[in-house]
Design a protein around this motif. Sequence first.
Motif, PDB file in Angstrom:
ATOM      1  N   SER A  98      15.320   2.391 -20.369  1.00 14.32           N
ATOM      2  CA  SER A  98      16.777   2.256 -20.312  1.00 14.32           C
ATOM      3  C   SER A  98      17.327   2.052 -21.715  1.00 14.32           C
ATOM      4  O   SER A  98      16.564   1.753 -22.661  1.00 14.32           O
ATOM      5  N   ALA A  99      18.637   2.168 -21.827  1.00 16.12           N
ATOM      6  CA  ALA A  99      19.275   1.866 -23.113  1.00 16.12           C
ATOM      7  C   ALA A  99      19.029   0.402 -23.467  1.00 16.12           C
ATOM      8  O   ALA A  99      18.718   0.068 -24.611  1.00 16.12           O
ATOM      9  N   GLY A 100      19.145  -0.466 -22.463  1.00 14.82           N
ATOM     10  CA  GLY A 100      18.942  -1.896 -22.706  1.00 14.82           C
ATOM     11  C   GLY A 100      17.561  -2.203 -23.263  1.00 14.82           C
ATOM     12  O   GLY A 100      17.406  -3.068 -24.134  1.00 14.82           O
ATOM     13  N   PHE A 142      29.577  -1.412 -24.337  1.00 17.09           N
ATOM     14  CA  PHE A 142      28.805  -1.435 -23.097  1.00 17.09           C
ATOM     15  C   PHE A 142      27.832  -2.629 -23.095  1.00 17.09           C
ATOM     16  O   PHE A 142      27.174  -2.886 -24.098  1.00 17.09           O
ATOM     17  N   SER A 201      24.837  -3.263 -22.145  1.00 15.72           N
ATOM     18  CA  SER A 201      23.435  -3.078 -22.578  1.00 15.72           C
ATOM     19  C   SER A 201      23.312  -3.040 -24.101  1.00 15.72           C
ATOM     20  O   SER A 201      22.210  -3.118 -24.630  1.00 15.72           O
ATOM     21  N   ASP A 221      23.488   3.068 -29.709  1.00 16.79           N
ATOM     22  CA  ASP A 221      23.342   3.440 -28.293  1.00 16.79           C
ATOM     23  C   ASP A 221      24.044   4.787 -28.117  1.00 16.79           C
ATOM     24  O   ASP A 221      25.275   4.859 -28.152  1.00 16.79           O
ATOM     25  N   GLN A 252      26.174   7.814 -24.206  1.00 16.60           N
ATOM     26  CA  GLN A 252      27.336   8.611 -23.796  1.00 16.60           C
ATOM     27  C   GLN A 252      27.584   9.792 -24.732  1.00 16.60           C
ATOM     28  O   GLN A 252      28.685  10.344 -24.730  1.00 16.60           O
ATOM     29  N   TYR A 274      19.879   9.743 -18.052  1.00 18.32           N
ATOM     30  CA  TYR A 274      20.464  10.162 -16.765  1.00 18.32           C
ATOM     31  C   TYR A 274      21.926  10.590 -16.816  1.00 18.32           C
ATOM     32  O   TYR A 274      22.507  10.937 -15.797  1.00 18.32           O
ATOM     33  N   LYS A 275      22.504  10.599 -18.017  1.00 16.28           N
ATOM     34  CA  LYS A 275      23.885  11.094 -18.133  1.00 16.28           C
ATOM     35  C   LYS A 275      23.849  12.446 -18.847  1.00 16.28           C
ATOM     36  O   LYS A 275      23.548  13.454 -18.239  1.00 16.28           O
TER      37      LYS A 275
HETATM   38  C1  LIG Z   1      27.435   3.352 -23.334  1.00 16.92           C
HETATM   39  C2  LIG Z   1      26.386   3.157 -22.295  1.00 16.92           C
HETATM   40  N1  LIG Z   1      25.177   2.731 -22.673  1.00 16.92           N
HETATM   41  C3  LIG Z   1      24.186   2.544 -21.789  1.00 16.92           C
HETATM   42  C4  LIG Z   1      24.383   2.773 -20.434  1.00 16.92           C
HETATM   43  C5  LIG Z   1      23.243   2.542 -19.483  1.00 16.92           C
HETATM   44  O1  LIG Z   1      22.536   1.389 -19.846  1.00 16.92           O
HETATM   45  P1  LIG Z   1      21.093   1.078 -19.267  1.00 16.92           P
HETATM   46  O2  LIG Z   1      20.258   2.280 -19.537  1.00 16.92           O
HETATM   47  O3  LIG Z   1      20.662  -0.127 -20.030  1.00 16.92           O
HETATM   48  O4  LIG Z   1      21.248   0.822 -17.803  1.00 16.92           O
HETATM   49  C6  LIG Z   1      25.642   3.198 -19.997  1.00 16.92           C
HETATM   50  C7  LIG Z   1      25.911   3.388 -18.557  1.00 16.92           C
HETATM   51  O5  LIG Z   1      27.033   3.522 -18.115  1.00 16.92           O
HETATM   52  C8  LIG Z   1      26.659   3.399 -20.951  1.00 16.92           C
HETATM   53  O6  LIG Z   1      27.874   3.833 -20.586  1.00 16.92           O
END
Ligand SMILES: Cc1ncc(COP(=O)(O)O)c(C=O)c1O
Length: 379
Positions: free
Chosen positions: A79-81, A106, A108, A182, A185, A207-208
């Motif tokens: 994940s991004a987090g 965001f 995360s 990050d 997006q 996933y985006k």
């Molecule tokens: C800017 C951004 N970063 C990260 C994420 C997803 O974060 P993670 O992968 O930690 O669930 C999103 C999801 O909407 C987002 O908009």
Amino acid sequence: MLPNQRHLFDIPDDVAYLNCGYMSPLMRSALEAGRVGLARKTHPWDLTAPEFFTGAEEFRTVAAQIFGTTADCVAIVSSAGYGVETAARNLPVRKGQTVLVLAEQFPSNYYAWQRLAEKNGAALKIVPWPADNDWTAAVLQTLTPEVAIAALPHVHWTSGGQLNLVRIGAACRQIGAALALDLTQSLGVLPFRVSEVQPDFAVAASYKWLLGPYTVGMLYVAPKWQNGVPLEEGWIQRGNAQDFSSLILYCDDYDAGARRFDMGERSNFALLPAAVRAMQQILEWGIDEISATSGAMNRPLAEAAAELGFSAPREPLRAPHYLCLRRDVAIPPELTHVLAREKVFVSVRGTSMRVTPHVYNTAQDCDRLIACLRQIKWE
Ligand SMILES: Cc1ncc(COP(=O)(O)O)c(C=O)c1O
């Protein structure tokens, strides 16, 4: 611009899905790659030890092409987090210094920095929402010598504001601040090259805009941090991992490059092939072309929405693919349910209605959104 690519997806004609910023649909070919991969677990006797490594290396290679770097600099994360936490674990910050984030960043890419700052007697420095929507200028103004880390996105997720990361990267280097990004997006839809921006860490969930499955992400780690501390100390990140019979001969060395930062069980036989297939398709289309195609859908949408009292930052302050429409009065969160009943899908994030089309959308999808907005009685 690209011709419409809807035939590669499983999107019914009556669905106007303008919500890639929430979650992209999976392409048929990526689904098939994932299906084949998942099915391999039905015959584990056919799964050989080298395959724990080959699939991951394939992912790293194609992810590196998207980042504009080499496979050695890419870690596989969930994940991004996870990626942001890895950066926060490794980047130093001292008492009296600051970590720069944007207003409404965001979560995360916020909480890890908040905790790091608190632990070290440092402070978060929050760039306020700029009245002129120029996030780049706002960041450059706040990049003063006490900033130890700038933790930023390429696209601000509730405004669509686009940051000039080449200029920000250069400004960070000038004051000796680290840059952690990050790109969730933006990567896959907005041109980005590691060589031009020179970040310390950069992560993107797949996933985006990378059109991949959920729970896969990629983390760029600059060579200077590749001796750092990973979040997990598993077997597969170590130098002796390929020799399954000798794993108990504990090994002090890690695998090369950024591989030490891989998440546990990173050799995901179902998800990685799906993510790879999606990224290959993105590279075949070309990221400039995807950006132009998505931007060409948003421009007339922005104009039509302006007649209904919505405003949005103008390009190039706004990223082409990411249209956040705001009104003087707050947008009711239930708007998305009203639209969903008409099979029109967007998001409400913060005070904005977010419209994020991709190459599977048609002019008709955009017309349907505007037709729905026209029917609503706005206060
Ligand atoms: C800017 C951004 N970063 C990260 C994420 C997803 O974060 P993670 O992968 O930690 O669930 C999103 C999801 O909407 C987002 O908009």
